[in-house]
Design a protein around this motif. Structure first.
Motif, PDB file in Angstrom:
ATOM      1  N   VAL A  89      15.852   6.696   4.846  1.00 45.74           N
ATOM      2  CA  VAL A  89      14.732   6.089   5.571  1.00 45.74           C
ATOM      3  C   VAL A  89      13.547   7.041   5.608  1.00 45.74           C
ATOM      4  CG1 VAL A  89      13.966   5.271   7.839  1.00 45.74           C
ATOM      5  CG2 VAL A  89      16.163   4.542   6.928  1.00 45.74           C
ATOM      6  N   ARG A  90      13.787   8.322   5.805  1.00 43.56           N
ATOM      7  CA  ARG A  90      12.715   9.318   5.836  1.00 43.56           C
ATOM      8  C   ARG A  90      12.022   9.393   4.473  1.00 43.56           C
ATOM      9  NH1 ARG A  90       9.475  10.771   9.176  1.00 43.56           N
ATOM     10  NH2 ARG A  90      10.995  11.324  10.712  1.00 43.56           N
ATOM     11  N   ALA A  91      12.794   9.356   3.386  1.00 41.52           N
ATOM     12  CA  ALA A  91      12.209   9.385   2.048  1.00 41.52           C
ATOM     13  C   ALA A  91      11.333   8.157   1.813  1.00 41.52           C
ATOM     14  CB  ALA A  91      13.304   9.477   0.993  1.00 41.52           C
ATOM     15  N   ALA A  92      11.789   6.988   2.256  1.00 42.44           N
ATOM     16  CA  ALA A  92      10.991   5.770   2.119  1.00 42.44           C
ATOM     17  C   ALA A  92       9.720   5.880   2.950  1.00 42.44           C
ATOM     18  CB  ALA A  92      11.802   4.553   2.543  1.00 42.44           C
ATOM     19  N   SER A 151      12.034   2.292  11.847  1.00 39.73           N
ATOM     20  CA  SER A 151      11.872   1.467  13.038  1.00 39.73           C
ATOM     21  C   SER A 151      10.397   1.434  13.447  1.00 39.73           C
ATOM     22  CB  SER A 151      12.711   2.062  14.168  1.00 39.73           C
ATOM     23  OG  SER A 151      12.541   1.315  15.330  1.00 39.73           O
ATOM     24  N   GLY A 152       9.887   0.249  13.727  1.00 41.26           N
ATOM     25  CA  GLY A 152       8.492   0.091  14.136  1.00 41.26           C
ATOM     26  C   GLY A 152       7.502   0.113  12.985  1.00 41.26           C
ATOM     27  N   PHE A 153       8.001   0.125  11.760  1.00 49.42           N
ATOM     28  CA  PHE A 153       7.125   0.231  10.584  1.00 49.42           C
ATOM     29  C   PHE A 153       6.131  -0.922  10.505  1.00 49.42           C
ATOM     30  CE2 PHE A 153       6.407  -1.334   6.280  1.00 49.42           C
ATOM     31  CZ  PHE A 153       5.638  -0.303   5.775  1.00 49.42           C
ATOM     32  N   SER A 154       6.607  -2.138  10.659  1.00 49.26           N
ATOM     33  CA  SER A 154       5.739  -3.314  10.492  1.00 49.26           C
ATOM     34  C   SER A 154       4.535  -3.254  11.421  1.00 49.26           C
ATOM     35  CB  SER A 154       6.527  -4.594  10.742  1.00 49.26           C
ATOM     36  OG  SER A 154       7.544  -4.730   9.794  1.00 49.26           O
ATOM     37  N   ARG A 155       4.764  -2.877  12.648  1.00 50.47           N
ATOM     38  CA  ARG A 155       3.675  -2.788  13.626  1.00 50.47           C
ATOM     39  C   ARG A 155       2.641  -1.750  13.203  1.00 50.47           C
ATOM     40  NH1 ARG A 155       4.159   0.778  17.260  1.00 50.47           N
ATOM     41  NH2 ARG A 155       6.416   0.650  17.323  1.00 50.47           N
ATOM     42  N   ARG A 156       3.110  -0.563  12.793  1.00 51.80           N
ATOM     43  CA  ARG A 156       2.188   0.501  12.384  1.00 51.80           C
ATOM     44  C   ARG A 156       1.446   0.130  11.105  1.00 51.80           C
ATOM     45  NH1 ARG A 156       6.795   3.172  13.777  1.00 51.80           N
ATOM     46  NH2 ARG A 156       7.378   3.504  11.602  1.00 51.80           N
ATOM     47  N   PRO A 167      -8.858   4.623   9.416  1.00 55.07           N
ATOM     48  CA  PRO A 167      -7.667   3.854   9.824  1.00 55.07           C
ATOM     49  C   PRO A 167      -6.448   4.115   8.933  1.00 55.07           C
ATOM     50  CG  PRO A 167      -9.596   2.433   9.748  1.00 55.07           C
ATOM     51  CD  PRO A 167     -10.002   3.746   9.165  1.00 55.07           C
ATOM     52  N   LEU A 168      -6.678   4.342   7.644  1.00 53.27           N
ATOM     53  CA  LEU A 168      -5.566   4.609   6.735  1.00 53.27           C
ATOM     54  C   LEU A 168      -4.954   5.978   7.001  1.00 53.27           C
ATOM     55  CD1 LEU A 168      -7.207   3.174   3.504  1.00 53.27           C
ATOM     56  CD2 LEU A 168      -5.414   2.105   4.883  1.00 53.27           C
ATOM     57  N   VAL A 169      -5.789   6.964   7.252  1.00 48.05           N
ATOM     58  CA  VAL A 169      -5.292   8.312   7.549  1.00 48.05           C
ATOM     59  C   VAL A 169      -4.540   8.315   8.879  1.00 48.05           C
ATOM     60  CG1 VAL A 169      -5.988  10.687   8.043  1.00 48.05           C
ATOM     61  CG2 VAL A 169      -7.033   9.455   6.139  1.00 48.05           C
ATOM     62  N   LEU A 170      -5.072   7.611   9.867  1.00 45.89           N
ATOM     63  CA  LEU A 170      -4.369   7.519  11.153  1.00 45.89           C
ATOM     64  C   LEU A 170      -3.045   6.769  11.007  1.00 45.89           C
ATOM     65  CD1 LEU A 170      -7.311   6.809  13.627  1.00 45.89           C
ATOM     66  CD2 LEU A 170      -6.084   8.966  13.242  1.00 45.89           C
ATOM     67  N   GLY A 171      -3.029   5.749  10.155  1.00 43.50           N
ATOM     68  CA  GLY A 171      -1.788   5.040   9.875  1.00 43.50           C
ATOM     69  C   GLY A 171      -0.764   5.936   9.196  1.00 43.50           C
ATOM     70  N   ALA A 172      -1.224   6.763   8.256  1.00 40.76           N
ATOM     71  CA  ALA A 172      -0.321   7.705   7.578  1.00 40.76           C
ATOM     72  C   ALA A 172       0.217   8.725   8.568  1.00 40.76           C
ATOM     73  CB  ALA A 172      -1.056   8.408   6.435  1.00 40.76           C
ATOM     74  N   ALA A 221       0.599   8.285  11.825  1.00 40.01           N
ATOM     75  CA  ALA A 221       1.567   7.608  12.697  1.00 40.01           C
ATOM     76  C   ALA A 221       2.890   7.390  11.976  1.00 40.01           C
ATOM     77  CB  ALA A 221       0.998   6.266  13.173  1.00 40.01           C
ATOM     78  N   GLU A 222       2.833   7.055  10.693  1.00 44.77           N
ATOM     79  CA  GLU A 222       4.059   6.826   9.936  1.00 44.77           C
ATOM     80  C   GLU A 222       4.816   8.129   9.711  1.00 44.77           C
ATOM     81  OE1 GLU A 222       6.945   4.683   8.510  1.00 44.77           O
ATOM     82  OE2 GLU A 222       5.120   3.817   9.360  1.00 44.77           O
ATOM     83  N   ALA A 223       4.104   9.204   9.466  1.00 43.70           N
ATOM     84  CA  ALA A 223       4.756  10.498   9.255  1.00 43.70           C
ATOM     85  C   ALA A 223       5.438  10.992  10.529  1.00 43.70           C
ATOM     86  CB  ALA A 223       3.751  11.525   8.765  1.00 43.70           C
ATOM     87  N   ARG A 224       4.868  10.645  11.675  1.00 45.26           N
ATOM     88  CA  ARG A 224       5.447  11.082  12.943  1.00 45.26           C
ATOM     89  C   ARG A 224       6.628  10.224  13.393  1.00 45.26           C
ATOM     90  NH1 ARG A 224       0.787  12.473  17.185  1.00 45.26           N
ATOM     91  NH2 ARG A 224       0.937  14.712  16.808  1.00 45.26           N
ATOM     92  N   ALA A 225       6.718   9.003  12.852  1.00 44.80           N
ATOM     93  CA  ALA A 225       7.781   8.079  13.290  1.00 44.80           C
ATOM     94  C   ALA A 225       9.152   8.530  12.843  1.00 44.80           C
ATOM     95  CB  ALA A 225       7.496   6.679  12.761  1.00 44.80           C
TER      96      ALA A 225
END
Length: 142
Positions: free
Chosen positions: A25-28, A86-91, A131-136, A138-142
């Motif tokens: 999951v982390r690799a994805a 988890s929570g990927f779709s929302r982010r 917005p894309l950088v903030l999304g990245a 948030a995804e990296a921190r999840a």
């Protein structure tokens, strides 16, 4: 020495399986982060170049190249991914909708009022990448 209890073996097996799944999951997740960052960079290049062009034909060629690069990024980063954290779709949706809103405003304002004026387009391109950088992030921190 006595044999380990079946419960201990089962627990060790479950822990090993959990660690493998977590690594997958982390690799994805990092592939999604890579796509968001690469797409942000592509948008900065596209919008900055768009600010230098005044001819409609050149704008169409640049847009075609942008769309091809977007397709290449998507295939390169996201093809074959089946796992999401988890929570990927929302982010993911939040990042892309925010980007789309900023991108649309930049395009409309820029093409109507600031054609051929890089002093508008370069800062606007950086703003559209936020917005894309903030999304990245948030995804990296999840």
């Amino acid at each position: 020495m006595s044999e380990p209890e079946p419960g201990a073996l089962l627990a060790a097996d479950h822990l090993a399986t959990h660690a493998r799944m977590q690594a997958a999951v982390r690799a994805a997740s990092f592939r999604y982060v890579g796509w968001l960052l690469a797409f942000a960079a592509l948008n900065v290049v596209y919008l900055t170049a768009l600010g230098l062009l005044t001819d409609d034909g050149a704008v169409l060629w640049l847009t075609a190249a942008y769309l091809l690069c977007t397709a290449g990024l998507t295939v390169g980063f996201l093809s074959g991914l089946r796992l999401t954290p988890s929570g990927f779709s929302r982010r993911w949706v939040r990042a892309l909708l925010s980007w789309a809103a900023v991108f649309a405003v930049v395009l409309v304002l820029g093409l109507l009022f600031f054609r051929g004026q890089p002093l508008f387009w370069f800062p606007a391109s950086l703003l559209s990448a936020v917005p894309l950088v903030l999304g990245a992030r948030a995804e990296a921190r999840a």
